[in-house]
Scaffold this motif. Sequence first.
Motif, PDB file in Angstrom:
ATOM      1  N   THR A  30       8.164 -29.602  16.529  1.00 26.52           N
ATOM      2  CA  THR A  30       7.448 -28.599  15.750  1.00 26.52           C
ATOM      3  C   THR A  30       7.193 -27.355  16.592  1.00 26.52           C
ATOM      4  OG1 THR A  30       5.239 -29.393  16.368  1.00 26.52           O
ATOM      5  CG2 THR A  30       6.288 -30.439  14.454  1.00 26.52           C
ATOM      6  N   ILE A  31       7.117 -26.216  15.914  1.00 23.06           N
ATOM      7  CA  ILE A  31       6.814 -24.953  16.581  1.00 23.06           C
ATOM      8  C   ILE A  31       5.593 -24.335  15.893  1.00 23.06           C
ATOM      9  CG2 ILE A  31       7.691 -22.708  17.299  1.00 23.06           C
ATOM     10  CD1 ILE A  31      10.510 -23.814  16.572  1.00 23.06           C
ATOM     11  N   SER A  32       4.604 -24.000  16.689  1.00 25.10           N
ATOM     12  CA  SER A  32       3.405 -23.345  16.186  1.00 25.10           C
ATOM     13  C   SER A  32       3.150 -22.087  16.999  1.00 25.10           C
ATOM     14  CB  SER A  32       2.176 -24.253  16.318  1.00 25.10           C
ATOM     15  OG  SER A  32       2.371 -25.462  15.650  1.00 25.10           O
ATOM     16  N   ARG A  33       2.494 -21.159  16.371  1.00 26.04           N
ATOM     17  CA  ARG A  33       2.014 -19.971  17.089  1.00 26.04           C
ATOM     18  C   ARG A  33       0.492 -20.036  17.081  1.00 26.04           C
ATOM     19  NH1 ARG A  33       6.147 -15.391  16.971  1.00 26.04           N
ATOM     20  NH2 ARG A  33       7.938 -16.515  17.830  1.00 26.04           N
ATOM     21  N   LEU A  34      -0.095 -19.914  18.250  1.00 23.39           N
ATOM     22  CA  LEU A  34      -1.545 -19.968  18.413  1.00 23.39           C
ATOM     23  C   LEU A  34      -2.039 -18.617  18.903  1.00 23.39           C
ATOM     24  CD1 LEU A  34      -1.843 -23.410  20.268  1.00 23.39           C
ATOM     25  CD2 LEU A  34      -1.851 -22.971  17.798  1.00 23.39           C
TER      26      LEU A  34
ATOM     27  N   ALA B 120      -8.302 -18.465  17.192  1.00 15.25           N
ATOM     28  CA  ALA B 120      -8.697 -17.816  15.939  1.00 15.25           C
ATOM     29  C   ALA B 120      -7.810 -18.275  14.791  1.00 15.25           C
ATOM     30  CB  ALA B 120      -8.604 -16.297  16.077  1.00 15.25           C
ATOM     31  N   MET B 121      -6.514 -18.515  15.107  1.00 15.37           N
ATOM     32  CA  MET B 121      -5.572 -18.882  14.070  1.00 15.37           C
ATOM     33  C   MET B 121      -4.379 -19.572  14.695  1.00 15.37           C
ATOM     34  SD  MET B 121      -3.553 -16.356  11.401  1.00 15.37           S
ATOM     35  CE  MET B 121      -2.823 -15.383  12.702  1.00 15.37           C
ATOM     36  N   GLY B 122      -3.917 -20.601  14.015  1.00 15.02           N
ATOM     37  CA  GLY B 122      -2.671 -21.262  14.364  1.00 15.02           C
ATOM     38  C   GLY B 122      -1.787 -21.275  13.132  1.00 15.02           C
ATOM     39  N   VAL B 123      -0.522 -20.963  13.299  1.00  8.95           N
ATOM     40  CA  VAL B 123       0.393 -20.954  12.158  1.00  8.95           C
ATOM     41  C   VAL B 123       1.618 -21.813  12.473  1.00  8.95           C
ATOM     42  CG1 VAL B 123      -0.343 -18.724  11.245  1.00  8.95           C
ATOM     43  CG2 VAL B 123       1.518 -18.810  12.893  1.00  8.95           C
ATOM     44  N   ASN B 124       2.105 -22.460  11.437  1.00  8.56           N
ATOM     45  CA  ASN B 124       3.344 -23.221  11.533  1.00  8.56           C
ATOM     46  C   ASN B 124       4.482 -22.216  11.594  1.00  8.56           C
ATOM     47  OD1 ASN B 124       5.640 -24.718  11.059  1.00  8.56           O
ATOM     48  ND2 ASN B 124       4.951 -25.529   9.098  1.00  8.56           N
ATOM     49  N   TYR B 125       5.277 -22.288  12.659  1.00  9.38           N
ATOM     50  CA  TYR B 125       6.373 -21.345  12.826  1.00  9.38           C
ATOM     51  C   TYR B 125       7.717 -21.975  12.474  1.00  9.38           C
ATOM     52  CZ  TYR B 125       8.777 -17.321  14.859  1.00  9.38           C
ATOM     53  OH  TYR B 125       9.549 -16.203  15.056  1.00  9.38           O
ATOM     54  N   GLY B 126       7.728 -23.307  12.338  1.00 11.69           N
ATOM     55  CA  GLY B 126       8.956 -23.979  11.933  1.00 11.69           C
ATOM     56  C   GLY B 126       9.233 -25.223  12.736  1.00 11.69           C
ATOM     57  N   LEU B 127      10.491 -25.620  12.694  1.00 14.64           N
ATOM     58  CA  LEU B 127      10.935 -26.843  13.354  1.00 14.64           C
ATOM     59  C   LEU B 127      12.270 -26.585  14.031  1.00 14.64           C
ATOM     60  CD1 LEU B 127      10.224 -28.892  10.179  1.00 14.64           C
ATOM     61  CD2 LEU B 127       9.036 -29.309  12.320  1.00 14.64           C
ATOM     62  N   ASN B 128      12.461 -27.183  15.196  1.00 12.28           N
ATOM     63  CA  ASN B 128      13.757 -27.098  15.847  1.00 12.28           C
ATOM     64  C   ASN B 128      14.662 -28.237  15.415  1.00 12.28           C
ATOM     65  OD1 ASN B 128      13.364 -24.765  17.342  1.00 12.28           O
ATOM     66  ND2 ASN B 128      12.453 -25.869  19.057  1.00 12.28           N
ATOM     67  N   ARG B 129      14.076 -29.410  15.222  1.00 14.13           N
ATOM     68  CA  ARG B 129      14.872 -30.590  14.933  1.00 14.13           C
ATOM     69  C   ARG B 129      13.985 -31.611  14.233  1.00 14.13           C
ATOM     70  NH1 ARG B 129      19.435 -33.428  17.396  1.00 14.13           N
ATOM     71  NH2 ARG B 129      19.022 -35.646  17.343  1.00 14.13           N
ATOM     72  N   VAL B 130      14.538 -32.258  13.214  1.00 18.37           N
ATOM     73  CA  VAL B 130      13.830 -33.320  12.500  1.00 18.37           C
ATOM     74  C   VAL B 130      14.815 -34.439  12.222  1.00 18.37           C
ATOM     75  CG1 VAL B 130      12.568 -33.968  10.408  1.00 18.37           C
ATOM     76  CG2 VAL B 130      12.296 -31.672  11.339  1.00 18.37           C
ATOM     77  N   ARG B 131      14.380 -35.667  12.463  1.00 16.98           N
ATOM     78  CA  ARG B 131      15.190 -36.836  12.138  1.00 16.98           C
ATOM     79  C   ARG B 131      14.286 -37.904  11.539  1.00 16.98           C
ATOM     80  NH1 ARG B 131      18.312 -33.465  12.826  1.00 16.98           N
ATOM     81  NH2 ARG B 131      20.163 -33.412  14.135  1.00 16.98           N
TER      82      ARG B 131
ATOM     83  N   GLN C  20       3.517 -19.491  21.818  1.00 12.69           N
ATOM     84  CA  GLN C  20       4.313 -20.362  20.963  1.00 12.69           C
ATOM     85  C   GLN C  20       4.269 -21.752  21.587  1.00 12.69           C
ATOM     86  OE1 GLN C  20       7.883 -19.139  18.796  1.00 12.69           O
ATOM     87  NE2 GLN C  20       8.991 -20.535  20.147  1.00 12.69           N
ATOM     88  N   LEU C  21       3.885 -22.721  20.778  1.00  8.87           N
ATOM     89  CA  LEU C  21       3.737 -24.100  21.218  1.00  8.87           C
ATOM     90  C   LEU C  21       4.815 -24.949  20.570  1.00  8.87           C
ATOM     91  CD1 LEU C  21       2.129 -26.533  22.419  1.00  8.87           C
ATOM     92  CD2 LEU C  21       0.732 -26.450  20.325  1.00  8.87           C
ATOM     93  N   VAL C  22       5.584 -25.661  21.385  1.00 12.95           N
ATOM     94  CA  VAL C  22       6.591 -26.591  20.885  1.00 12.95           C
ATOM     95  C   VAL C  22       6.123 -27.994  21.252  1.00 12.95           C
ATOM     96  CG1 VAL C  22       9.014 -27.308  20.953  1.00 12.95           C
ATOM     97  CG2 VAL C  22       8.412 -24.871  21.172  1.00 12.95           C
ATOM     98  N   VAL C  23       6.023 -28.852  20.232  1.00  9.60           N
ATOM     99  CA  VAL C  23       5.549 -30.220  20.422  1.00  9.60           C
ATOM    100  C   VAL C  23       6.545 -31.172  19.788  1.00  9.60           C
ATOM    101  CG1 VAL C  23       3.692 -31.864  19.912  1.00  9.60           C
ATOM    102  CG2 VAL C  23       3.130 -29.471  20.365  1.00  9.60           C
ATOM    103  N   THR C  24       6.928 -32.210  20.510  1.00  8.77           N
ATOM    104  CA  THR C  24       7.758 -33.261  19.950  1.00  8.77           C
ATOM    105  C   THR C  24       6.833 -34.366  19.457  1.00  8.77           C
ATOM    106  OG1 THR C  24       9.546 -32.735  21.473  1.00  8.77           O
ATOM    107  CG2 THR C  24       9.636 -34.885  20.386  1.00  8.77           C
ATOM    108  N   VAL C  25       6.924 -34.656  18.169  1.00  9.69           N
ATOM    109  CA  VAL C  25       6.060 -35.655  17.546  1.00  9.69           C
ATOM    110  C   VAL C  25       6.915 -36.818  17.081  1.00  9.69           C
ATOM    111  CG1 VAL C  25       4.351 -36.104  15.756  1.00  9.69           C
ATOM    112  CG2 VAL C  25       4.502 -33.820  16.766  1.00  9.69           C
ATOM    113  N   ALA C  26       6.510 -38.020  17.446  1.00 10.41           N
ATOM    114  CA  ALA C  26       7.170 -39.237  16.983  1.00 10.41           C
ATOM    115  C   ALA C  26       6.176 -40.016  16.130  1.00 10.41           C
ATOM    116  CB  ALA C  26       7.633 -40.086  18.158  1.00 10.41           C
ATOM    117  N   VAL C  27       6.628 -40.416  14.936  1.00 11.09           N
ATOM    118  CA  VAL C  27       5.789 -41.182  14.015  1.00 11.09           C
ATOM    119  C   VAL C  27       6.339 -42.598  13.949  1.00 11.09           C
ATOM    120  CG1 VAL C  27       4.891 -41.356  11.665  1.00 11.09           C
ATOM    121  CG2 VAL C  27       5.310 -39.097  12.678  1.00 11.09           C
TER     122      VAL C  27
END
Length: 154
Positions: free
Chosen positions: A144-148, A84-95, A123-130
């Motif tokens: 990244t941290i999201s709440r679903l 129904a909804m996903g929200v950005n909850y924040g970040l643990n680490r960014v480089r 709560q979903l934690v995903v490591t994203v590499a660009v």
Amino acid sequence: MRVFTSLDELAAAVGETIGPGPWQRIEQSRVDLFADATDDHQWIHVDPARAASGPFGGTIAHGYLTLSLLPALAGQLYRVEGIAMGVNYGLNRVRFPAPLRVGTAVRATATIADVSPVSGGVQLVVTVAVETDGGGKPVCVAETISRLYPRTDR
């Protein structure tokens, strides 16, 4: 596109790497618009003539511009149905290990790091590499941290 049909299926995918996704070119016009939106007009971002003789050999995207692309880049990699909804909850680490040169293309790879219950959802934690089409170090690595929250109208 990896489609998770439920939060249980998502939770079972912890450790799974998804991607890479499609390439998306970063043009000077996008960098200029971001500079206007954030009032960050540093010459390494917005002055191609001056930046040509600077440390990066041309303009580079703002780190925060690269970071702001994560929802769109990750959205090309996976989807969770029944939400129904996903929200950005924040970040643990960014480089930002390498600069993102204007005119290059980026794509993302995501690893499902954790799925844990929270009140009413997960709560979903995903490591994203660009990465860029120029190879080398990634231009952004973020946890990244999201709440679903699932739909309840079923």
